[in-house]
Enzyme design. Structure first.
Site, PDB file in Angstrom:
ATOM      1  N   ASP A   4      -1.400  -0.678   6.109  1.00 54.86           N
ATOM      2  CA  ASP A   4      -1.575  -0.138   7.463  1.00 54.86           C
ATOM      3  C   ASP A   4      -2.993   0.323   7.767  1.00 54.86           C
ATOM      4  O   ASP A   4      -3.340   0.550   8.911  1.00 54.86           O
ATOM      5  CB  ASP A   4      -0.626   1.056   7.683  1.00 54.86           C
ATOM      6  CG  ASP A   4      -1.114   2.297   6.966  1.00 54.86           C
ATOM      7  OD1 ASP A   4      -1.205   3.353   7.602  1.00 54.86           O
ATOM      8  OD2 ASP A   4      -1.430   2.198   5.760  1.00 54.86           O
ATOM      9  N   ASP A  60      -7.088  -1.841   4.213  1.00 53.97           N
ATOM     10  CA  ASP A  60      -6.120  -2.858   3.789  1.00 53.97           C
ATOM     11  C   ASP A  60      -6.413  -4.228   4.394  1.00 53.97           C
ATOM     12  O   ASP A  60      -5.825  -5.227   3.973  1.00 53.97           O
ATOM     13  CB  ASP A  60      -4.689  -2.448   4.191  1.00 53.97           C
ATOM     14  CG  ASP A  60      -4.202  -1.235   3.416  1.00 53.97           C
ATOM     15  OD1 ASP A  60      -4.583  -1.105   2.242  1.00 53.97           O
ATOM     16  OD2 ASP A  60      -3.462  -0.421   3.993  1.00 53.97           O
ATOM     17  N   ASP A  65       0.883  -1.160   0.000  1.00 53.08           N
ATOM     18  CA  ASP A  65       0.000   0.000   0.000  1.00 53.08           C
ATOM     19  C   ASP A  65       0.928   1.219   0.000  1.00 53.08           C
ATOM     20  O   ASP A  65       2.104   1.098   0.352  1.00 53.08           O
ATOM     21  CB  ASP A  65      -0.862  -0.033   1.269  1.00 53.08           C
ATOM     22  CG  ASP A  65      -1.615   1.255   1.487  1.00 53.08           C
ATOM     23  OD1 ASP A  65      -2.303   1.703   0.555  1.00 53.08           O
ATOM     24  OD2 ASP A  65      -1.506   1.837   2.584  1.00 53.08           O
TER      25      ASP A  65
END
Length: 614
Positions: free
Chosen positions: A507, A511, A314
């Protein structure tokens, strides 16, 4: 351990006394051997009998009991006692090894708080952290552990986060700072408001992760468990055949000789070197990783990490700090300082992250008396009167709405346009900042033979491409929704080899589905969301992407040690099993093949705890 040591020493004295006695005192000599055997081996015999009653006959206690009593029955008293004596020495060494490993990890995890100082009126009351509620006010004095997660209301101090993150440099906290349970307050007195109850706090979750990590066994450990289940009965049956069949079919063969060979065979066959050393290797690897600020939720994940081929990241909060900062100020007709000042005043009433970043860049006190007629237009920006001047602050939509010409060139980041008294005054570019070690992390992963690095983000294509180019990421997908991320990971899972693994690093709350879908989910634990940490298999407590490469190196080292132990134990045992069956070796060689190999394997397992240079 102390009791076992004294028993071994006393048994050894009796054994030596029997060995050096005059052969003429044969019965007294046998009695001393018998007494020595009872001192060192009685507990093993009792355990073997209990396990037989419970239906667990084929374990190391059974093998040692049969081998040693059998040796005594064929008048090989010294060797029968010696096998049990050295077996107990090996067991003592194993207990020490396991105890040392556990203590090593326990010292790292010595973060459970004993009490919390809760403010009740004007008094401080010491209570169990379990009893503290959300929004209670706690006081942490110098030298005390932070008992619960909270936010600082009063005071300023340095806190030691090494137990959680592995970082040796203390962190400064002040009013408004978040503090995590398990840290140690070094100097000042802090007053904080509790934001999570103990069960949900950082320290509780970490302890739970470490305590439950051993429940999830690696493939290597599962293999050894299954191997021992079938291997032990097979070698016992072979030993019985070895003792009975050759004397019946071979000319000149005696039962005494072949029973001795069968007993040697039994001693060698004990699988304790494998059963102990493989889990100990992974236990050490998990402990070593926690020293580096990487929490692994199970041996299976540590093993899988060594086989990772694709790592998907990410962007925001993982490779970047997730904190928006003013990157560029372009002024037209006014100075940069004036442009920033007017913008900060116009945004002063907003708590939006973009507004906060502008106020942070301005860094001066706002005089509210200079502001009038503030109007916030959702999704567009703010119109305010400052020092009698009409100020427009917002995105391109606001400029179009107010028919204001503005700069339309391509800019990377969030662009805030400003107009003063119907004249375009310039723009401010705000962007997320890349973490200091992100580029190094990607470089190290490529050195670790990761075949492909990918970045998934909901950000614009321009911003995503800039970050990917800066970091050296192989592939980037931008402007994705959380559901799109799962789809992309599904596609990437098809690109890896059959044995290869895909890891996802994230995080945020959005996600969590991707972390759960990937072969290995890695969450940023310092600032990451609870949902992401819950869904992940590994947690990076320092929020540093470079720790992923460290975790991979630890996993490869641990897996290498486990494989070495398998090869050493099986290789030596098979060799001496064959020699024992042929009558070439004695019980003394069998003792080495059992106790000696176990000690070698355990010592090798200790190397997994050493991660200083990784």
């Amino acid at each position: 351990m102390k009791k076992r040591l004294w028993r071994i020493l006393f048994g050894a004295v009796l054994f030596i006394a029997a060995a050096v006695m005059n052969p003429s005192d044969q019965w007294f000599k046998i009695a001393l051997y018998g007494l020595s055997y009872i001192v060192v081996g009685l507990d093993v015999v009792i355990k073997a009998c209990k396990n037989i009653i419970k239906g667990r006959a084929f374990d190391e206690n059974f093998l040692m009991t049969v081998a040693t009593i059998g040796a005594m029955l064929i008048a090989e008293y010294p060797e029968g006692v010696a096998v049990m004596l050295f077996y107990q020495v090996g067991e003592l060494f194993q207990s020490y090894a396991v105890d040392k490993s556990r203590k090593s990890i326990a010292s790292l995890m010595d973060i459970r708080p004993d009490y919390a100082n809760v403010k009740r009126g004007e008094e401080l009351v010491k209570v169990d952290p379990d009893e503290v509620q959300t929004d209670d006010i706690i006081v942490i004095k110098a030298g005390e552990k932070v008992p619960l997660d909270g936010i600082v209301l009063k005071g300023k101090s340095m806190i030691d986060t090494s137990a959680l993150t592995g970082e040796s440099v203390p962190r400064e906290v002040e009013v408004g700072s978040d503090i995590l349970s398990g840290c140690i307050n070094l100097n000042g007195v802090i007053t904080a408001k509790v934001t999570k109850e103990y069960e949900e706090s950082t320290v509780s979750k970490i302890l739970d992760l470490v305590e439950n990590a051993s429940n999830k066994k690696s493939h290597s450990e599962q293999f050894i468990t299954k191997f021992a289940r079938y291997y032990t009965p097979i070698v016992v049956i072979i030993a019985v055949f070895l003792a009975i069949i050759p004397p019946l079919v071979l000319e000149g063969a005696t039962f005494g000789d072949w029973i001795y060979r069968a007993l040697s065979f039994l001693v060698v066959s004990c699988p304790c070197a494998l059963v102990l050393s493989i889990p100990l290797s992974f236990f050490g690897g998990i402990g070593g990783a926690s020293r580096k600020g990487v929490l692994v939720k199970g041996s299976n994940y540590l093993e899988a990490l060594a086989e990772t081929e694709i790592i998907v990241f990410d962007k925001t909060g993982t490779l970047t700090k997730g904190v928006f900062l003013v990157q560029e100020i372009h002024a037209e007709g006014v100075s940069q300082e004036e442009l920033l000042e007017f913008t900060a005043y116009a945004e002063s009433y907003s708590n939006h992250p973009i507004s906060n970043s502008i106020k942070q860049a301005y860094a001066k006190e706002i005089d509210s008396g200079r502001i009038a007629n503030v109007e916030e237009i959702s999704g567009h920006g703010v119109i305010a009167t400052i020092d009698g001047k009409k100020v427009l602050v917002g995105n391109s939509k606001l400029m179009k709405k107010m028919n204001m010409p503005y700069y339309e060139g391509e800019l990377i980041g969030t662009v805030v346009h400003v107009a003063i008294d119907h004249i375009y005054a310039g723009y401010i570019v705000i962007a997320d900042e890349v973490k200091a070690d992100s580029a190094q992390a990607i470089k190290e992963l490529k050195h670790a033979n990761i075949k492909k690095t990918v970045m998934l983000t909901g950000d614009t294509q321009a911003v995503a491409a800039k970050v990917a180019k800066e970091l050296g990421i192989d592939k980037v997908y931008s402007e994705l929704l959380p559901g799109d991320k799962v789809e992309k990971v599904e596609e990437l899972l098809l690109q890896k080899s059959e044995k290869g693994k895909l890891a996802f690093v994230g995080d945020g709350i959005n996600d969590a589905p991707v972390l759960a879908r990937a072969d290995i989910g890695i969450a940023m634990g310092g600032l990451g969301s609870d949902a992401a940490i819950e869904a992940a298999d590994l947690v990076i407590m320092t929020d540093e992407p470079s720790k992923i490469a460290t975790a991979i190196r630890i996993s490869k080292k641990t897996l290498g040690i486990a494989r070495q132990n398998i090869v050493i134990a099986i290789g030596i045992k098979v060799g001496i099993l064959v020699l024992s069956a042929l009558g070439i070796t004695t019980l003394w060689a069998a003792i080495f093949a059992d106790v000696g190999v176990t000690i070698i394997a355990v010592l090798n397992s200790f190397r997994a705890l050493n991660v200083k240079k990784l």
